[in-house]
Motif scaffolding. Structure first.
Motif, short mmCIF file in Angstrom:
data_model
loop_
_atom_site.label_atom_id
_atom_site.label_comp_id
_atom_site.label_asym_id
_atom_site.label_seq_id
_atom_site.Cartn_x
_atom_site.Cartn_y
_atom_site.Cartn_z
N THR A 15 0.83 -1.19 0.00
CA THR A 15 0.00 0.00 0.00
C THR A 15 0.87 1.25 0.00
O THR A 15 2.01 1.23 0.48
CB THR A 15 -0.93 0.01 1.22
N ASP A 16 0.34 2.33 -0.56
CA ASP A 16 1.08 3.59 -0.57
C ASP A 16 0.62 4.54 0.52
O ASP A 16 0.92 5.72 0.52
CB ASP A 16 0.93 4.27 -1.94
N THR A 17 -0.15 4.01 1.49
CA THR A 17 -0.72 4.82 2.57
C THR A 17 -0.32 4.26 3.92
O THR A 17 -0.38 3.05 4.14
CB THR A 17 -2.26 4.85 2.46
N ALA A 18 0.11 5.14 4.81
CA ALA A 18 0.41 4.75 6.19
C ALA A 18 -0.59 5.43 7.12
O ALA A 18 -0.94 6.60 6.93
CB ALA A 18 1.83 5.15 6.56
N LEU A 19 -1.05 4.69 8.10
CA LEU A 19 -2.00 5.21 9.08
C LEU A 19 -1.35 5.15 10.46
O LEU A 19 -1.13 4.08 11.01
CB LEU A 19 -3.29 4.39 9.04
N ILE A 20 -1.01 6.33 10.97
CA ILE A 20 -0.36 6.42 12.29
C ILE A 20 -1.43 6.55 13.36
O ILE A 20 -2.23 7.50 13.34
CB ILE A 20 0.60 7.62 12.34
N VAL A 21 -1.47 5.61 14.28
CA VAL A 21 -2.41 5.66 15.39
C VAL A 21 -1.66 6.12 16.63
O VAL A 21 -0.80 5.39 17.16
CB VAL A 21 -3.05 4.28 15.63
N VAL A 22 -1.96 7.31 17.08
CA VAL A 22 -1.25 7.90 18.22
C VAL A 22 -1.91 7.41 19.51
O VAL A 22 -3.08 7.73 19.79
CB VAL A 22 -1.27 9.43 18.16
N VAL A 66 0.75 2.00 11.84
CA VAL A 66 1.84 2.30 12.75
C VAL A 66 1.20 2.75 14.06
O VAL A 66 0.42 3.70 14.08
CB VAL A 66 2.75 3.41 12.21
N VAL A 67 1.51 2.07 15.16
CA VAL A 67 0.92 2.39 16.45
C VAL A 67 2.01 2.98 17.35
O VAL A 67 3.06 2.34 17.55
CB VAL A 67 0.31 1.14 17.12
N VAL A 68 1.78 4.17 17.85
CA VAL A 68 2.76 4.86 18.68
C VAL A 68 2.31 4.80 20.13
O VAL A 68 1.21 5.25 20.46
CB VAL A 68 2.91 6.33 18.23
N VAL A 69 3.14 4.21 21.00
CA VAL A 69 2.74 3.95 22.38
C VAL A 69 3.81 4.44 23.35
O VAL A 69 4.95 4.72 22.96
CB VAL A 69 2.50 2.44 22.59
N PRO A 70 3.47 4.53 24.65
CA PRO A 70 4.48 4.91 25.64
C PRO A 70 5.56 3.84 25.76
O PRO A 70 5.31 2.64 25.52
CB PRO A 70 3.67 5.01 26.94
#
Length: 385
Positions: free
Chosen positions: A2-9, A49-53
């Motif tokens: 895919t050419d799309t990234a989905l960042i989940v903050v 992409v999941v961004v976590v502590p």
């Protein structure tokens, strides 16, 4: 690829929620907020992409697995801007990047798709918005008023809400543009809104329709609202089956073999199992036993009822349902269910994977059942997501 990234903050502390854990990891309706958010994104064609502590990477990976998604888990920073920057680094060479708050856990996938569609149609920055429906007034906070005045906040003029919109996520961007916006923001001071950084470059931001379900879980009241919307879906189904005596083989009923003449039928004539199948499938809106295995398929000639019950449970699982319990009433002169009730309940519960209760009664000599010409079973099934 895919050419799309989905960042989940998902790196926020969640102080206002008051659960004692980072907000995305607080449970609502039996699962972490992050899990609900990722389930809603499972059908979106994007690299997650999941961004976590720091220290919660393994927990996030396990949550993603339960949600049925593949995700890159990275550690965020002290501020939201730092976390988005970490997500951008993990997004690789994606052409478009979406930035989404895990706290908007009920966001429909259709909203995400609208943002992606707008980017593919030529927009370089896109934000989902909703009209403001409440009357909005300007206010002079008491904290900013002259020290001599101790009254509460003072209301000012009504703000024309026709020109106002409430912003939601995910916000979508041309990846190169968002990286440039963040790079130049370092010199101006960070912002808590990605679209604002793009506007600071003098570039337009397009709007698409948002959704009421994409509200942000911030306070206990928000969590209560989400709980009521995310609570388990429960359905009830009823199934009935009847077979006459006259079969060539032994009598099979409720998954057990009984003394006496067998029941007629293409399979083993187990009316109890067949009624359970129809109750389970009916509860989920998945048809009936005929649609599941066919009424005269040669491969099911003489097949035991257990085959059909397990097939029905598998079909429910495919559609996200699981049995909670089943109750079956058997009508007929024979066999006497009470003599082997416990055994029948154990056998049926093993097939269904949930408690099954069985009871028996007669029709006081009325009709074909009362004359001992056959057996009928009526089943009620409770299922949940």
């Amino acid at each position: 690829m895919t050419d799309t990234a989905l960042i989940v903050v998902a790196a926020g502390s969640g102080t206002r929620l008051g659960r004692g854990v980072p907000k995305a990891f607080a449970e609502v309706a039996g699962a972490p907020i992050l899990e609900h958010a990722l389930r809603g994104l499972a059908a979106v064609d994007a690299t997650l992409v999941v961004v976590v502590p720091a220290g919660l990477e393994a927990d996030a990976a396990a949550i993603a697995a339960r949600a049925g998604v593949a995700a890159r888990v990275v550690v965020g920073g002290e501020t939201r801007a730092d976390s988005v920057a970490a997500g951008l680094d993990a997004a690789g060479d994606a052409r478009w990047v979406l930035v989404h708050d895990a706290a908007r856990a009920l966001t429909p996938a259709a909203q995400v798709e609208r943002v992606i569609a707008a980017l593919r149609a030529g927009a370089s920055a896109v934000v989902p918005v909703l009209p403001v429906v409440d009357t909005i007034r300007a206010v002079t906070p008491a904290s900013l008023a002259p020290a001599a005045r101790a009254e509460p906040d003072e209301l000012g003029a009504i703000v024309d809400r026709a020109g106002l919109r409430a912003m939601q996520t995910p916000q979508g961007f041309d990846a190169t543009l968002l990286r440039r916006a963040y790079a130049e923001a370092d010199a101006r001071g960070a912002s808590t809104d990605d679209a604002q950084l793009v506007q600071a470059l003098g570039l337009p931001v397009a709007a698409v329709r948002g959704d009421e379900l994409a509200f942000k879980i911030t306070t206990p009241a928000d969590a209560d609202r989400a709980e009521s919307l995310l609570g388990p879906a429960i359905r009830v189904g009823v199934g009935a089956d009847v077979h006459a005596f006259g079969g060539d083989g032994p009598m099979r009923l409720a998954g057990l073999e009984w003394e006496g003449q067998g029941l007629e039928g293409h399979s083993d004539g187990d009316a109890v199992c067949h009624a359970i199948v129809d109750a389970l499938l009916g509860a989920a809106g998945l048809g009936d036993i005929g649609g599941l295995v066919g009424v005269d398929d040669p491969q099911h000639a003489g097949a035991h009822g257990e085959v059909f019950v397990r097939a029905a449970v598998a079909r429910l699982t495919e559609h996200g349902w699981r049995p909670v319990n089943v109750a079956v009433q058997v009508l007929g002169v024979r066999p006497r269910i009470g003599t082997r009730r416990d055994e029948a309940q154990r056998a049926l519960s093993a097939m269904v994977g949930a408690p099954v209760s069985v009871s028996g009664t007669t029709t006081d000599g009325l009709g074909a059942l009362g004359r001992g010409e056959g057996v009928q079973a009526i089943a009620t099934a409770l299922i949940r997501r």
